[in-house]
Design an enzyme around this catalytic site. Structure first.
Site, PDB file in Angstrom:
ATOM      1  N   ASP A  38      34.230  65.873   7.859  1.00 13.90           N
ATOM      2  CA  ASP A  38      33.076  66.140   8.729  1.00 13.90           C
ATOM      3  C   ASP A  38      32.281  64.849   8.965  1.00 13.90           C
ATOM      4  OD1 ASP A  38      32.178  65.950   6.076  1.00 13.90           O
ATOM      5  OD2 ASP A  38      30.523  67.365   6.386  1.00 13.90           O
TER       6      ASP A  38
ATOM      7  N   ASP B 273      32.772  60.008   5.213  1.00 14.79           N
ATOM      8  CA  ASP B 273      34.031  60.548   5.754  1.00 14.79           C
ATOM      9  C   ASP B 273      34.730  59.478   6.598  1.00 14.79           C
ATOM     10  OD1 ASP B 273      33.748  63.787   5.426  1.00 14.79           O
ATOM     11  OD2 ASP B 273      31.828  62.852   5.836  1.00 14.79           O
TER      12      ASP B 273
ATOM     13  N   ASN C  56      28.277  67.793   7.996  1.00 17.17           N
ATOM     14  CA  ASN C  56      27.213  66.793   8.138  1.00 17.17           C
ATOM     15  C   ASN C  56      26.493  66.925   9.476  1.00 17.17           C
ATOM     16  OD1 ASN C  56      27.366  65.398   5.673  1.00 17.17           O
ATOM     17  ND2 ASN C  56      29.182  64.279   6.377  1.00 17.17           N
TER      18      ASN C  56
ATOM     19  N   THR D   1      37.042  66.525   2.627  1.00 17.85           N
ATOM     20  CA  THR D   1      35.808  65.781   2.338  1.00 17.85           C
ATOM     21  C   THR D   1      34.595  66.400   3.031  1.00 17.85           C
ATOM     22  OG1 THR D   1      36.212  64.232   4.150  1.00 17.85           O
ATOM     23  CG2 THR D   1      37.085  63.625   1.985  1.00 17.85           C
TER      24      THR D   1
ATOM     25  N   PHE E 254      26.168  69.304  -1.488  1.00 15.14           N
ATOM     26  CA  PHE E 254      26.154  69.672  -0.065  1.00 15.14           C
ATOM     27  C   PHE E 254      27.425  70.386   0.410  1.00 15.14           C
ATOM     28  CE2 PHE E 254      27.008  68.636   4.407  1.00 15.14           C
ATOM     29  CZ  PHE E 254      25.904  69.225   5.004  1.00 15.14           C
ATOM     30  N   ASN E 255      28.598  69.793   0.192  1.00 13.85           N
ATOM     31  CA  ASN E 255      29.828  70.376   0.759  1.00 13.85           C
ATOM     32  C   ASN E 255      30.055  71.805   0.272  1.00 13.85           C
ATOM     33  OD1 ASN E 255      30.498  68.103   2.188  1.00 13.85           O
ATOM     34  ND2 ASN E 255      31.921  67.309   0.652  1.00 13.85           N
TER      35      ASN E 255
ATOM     36  N   HIS F  76      30.722  58.796  -1.182  1.00 19.25           N
ATOM     37  CA  HIS F  76      31.410  59.869  -1.904  1.00 19.25           C
ATOM     38  C   HIS F  76      32.884  60.057  -1.507  1.00 19.25           C
ATOM     39  CE1 HIS F  76      27.343  61.460  -2.892  1.00 19.25           C
ATOM     40  NE2 HIS F  76      27.055  61.231  -1.629  1.00 19.25           N
ATOM     41  N   ASP F  77      33.105  60.227  -0.194  1.00 13.60           N
ATOM     42  CA  ASP F  77      34.359  60.844   0.255  1.00 13.60           C
ATOM     43  C   ASP F  77      35.649  60.055  -0.001  1.00 13.60           C
ATOM     44  OD1 ASP F  77      33.007  63.099   1.004  1.00 13.60           O
ATOM     45  OD2 ASP F  77      32.788  62.503   3.102  1.00 13.60           O
TER      46      ASP F  77
HETATM   47  C1  BDR Z   1      29.014  65.096   0.608  1.00  7.82           C
HETATM   48  O1  BDR Z   1      28.103  65.600   1.584  1.00  7.82           O
HETATM   49  C2  BDR Z   1      28.197  64.867   2.768  1.00  7.82           C
HETATM   50  O2  BDR Z   1      26.921  64.522   3.252  1.00  7.82           O
HETATM   51  C3  BDR Z   1      29.046  63.658   2.491  1.00  7.82           C
HETATM   52  O3  BDR Z   1      29.829  63.343   3.613  1.00  7.82           O
HETATM   53  C4  BDR Z   1      29.881  64.074   1.309  1.00  7.82           C
HETATM   54  O4  BDR Z   1      31.081  64.686   1.723  1.00  7.82           O
HETATM   55  C5  BDR Z   1      28.217  64.543  -0.555  1.00  7.82           C
HETATM   56  O5  BDR Z   1      27.450  65.552  -1.135  1.00  7.82           O
HETATM   57 CA    CA Z   2      31.842  64.589   4.029  1.00  5.75          CA
END
Ligand code: BDR
Ligand code: CA
Length: 312
Positions: free
Chosen positions: A10, A15, A39, A124, A165-166, A239-240
């Protein structure tokens, strides 16, 4: 033989970094990029995926997937990724990468059914596309070699005190995936917070002096500033790409096998990944949980990947 992967994402700044790593790594064969709402809205994450591919000359099918989570209203992360979902660099015009006419869920199903069971899904973003694909065509479940995903935390969340979040965007989808029986590697916040884009790291991308390197710097500056406003100093966690890194070279991520449940009923801990790292429940272990990242080697690989994209 390179490991075949499908990247479901996303974009999103991190990403975008995952796309750049996945398409460049010699250990991987990126079959397709599928997009999901997360996102930002689906049209925006899809356009961003095409823009990143256009910029770097990545030519793989890019297909748009689910516009909404399974149950809840979509919540986006404009506070981190901006209105476009990829604020920072200036992208003008239509990218020269076409949108694949297939729905992402159909494309995932098609690729898996035609495979010998040797494709790894890297996810991701929210897990909506993966869960819908599993529900629509249960025969794919035994065809997925592994799912490597960025999501969750065994401790604090980043969107609520309990949830990352994800997973929070679509906990019902995450639950379907974690209960599917497919082997999972989960890259939680505790792991991804080791992948900080410090000024030194950003400087390494700037030193590449390439168009893609410059865009990465612009992305990381916007993302870093947004992160700093919300969470303070220390460099924004990218993160991703950690979920890609584990597939590329599992020695980059130290993992521990654990039982993981997804909370879908609670009021305050909705979307929490409940990670039984101490094995107090003695339940079947369904996920390799990322614990420690080989930080230097991770950034070496990331810089190498970005540096491999040269101007056409
Ligand atoms: C995740 O949330 C998104 O904002 C980032 O792309 C990542 O996948 C981190 O919590
Ligand atoms: Ca992401």
């Amino acid at each position: 033989m390179p490991q075949q992967i499908i990247l479901d994402c996303d974009p999103g700044h991190d990403d975008a970094m995952a796309i750049l790593l996945a398409a460049a790594a010699p250990e991987l064969d990126l079959l397709a990029i599928t997009t999901v709402a997360g996102n930002q809205t689906l049209p925006k994450t899809t356009l961003n995926a095409r823009r990143v591919c256009g910029l770097a000359g990545i030519r793989v099918p890019v297909a748009a997937g689910c516009e909404h989570p399974l149950v809840r209203e979509l919540r986006v992360a404009a506070n981190i990724h901006g209105e476009s979902g990829l604020e920072g660099p200036t992208f003008t015009g239509e990218p020269d990468v076409p949108l694949d006419p297939r729905h992402a869920v159909d494309l995932i199903i098609e690729l898996l059914l035609a495979s010998d069971g040797d494709i790894v899904l890297v996810a991701t973003g929210p897990l909506t596309n993966v869960a819908v694909a599993m529900r629509r065509e249960p025969r794919i479940v035994s065809k997925i070699r592994h799912i490597s995903l960025m999501g969750g935390a065994w401790g604090l969340g980043n969107r609520t005190p309990s949830a990352e979040f994800n997973i929070l965007v679509d906990p019902e989808a995450a639950r379907i995936v974690f209960e599917s029986g497919v082997p999972i590697t989960m890259c939680p916040l505790e792991l991804t917070h080791q992948a900080r884009a410090t000024p030194e790291v950003v400087g390494r991308f700037a030193d590449l002096r390439t168009p893609v390197g410059d865009v990465v710097v612009e992305m990381l500056r916007f993302y870093g500033e947004a992160y700093r406003r919300l969470h303070g100093e220390g460099g924004a966690p990218v993160h991703d790409p950690t979920a890609v890194a584990w597939v590329m070279d599992p020695t980059l991520v130290e993992t521990r096998l654990a039982h993981v449940d997804i909370e879908t009923h609670a009021e305050f801990s909705y979307g929490r990944t409940v990670v039984d790292l101490l094995d107090v429940l003695h339940l079947p272990k369904n996920a390799l949980v990322g614990i420690r990242l080989e930080v230097e080697r991770f950034w070496d690989r990331m810089v190498e990947a970005v540096g491999s994209y040269r101007a056409p």
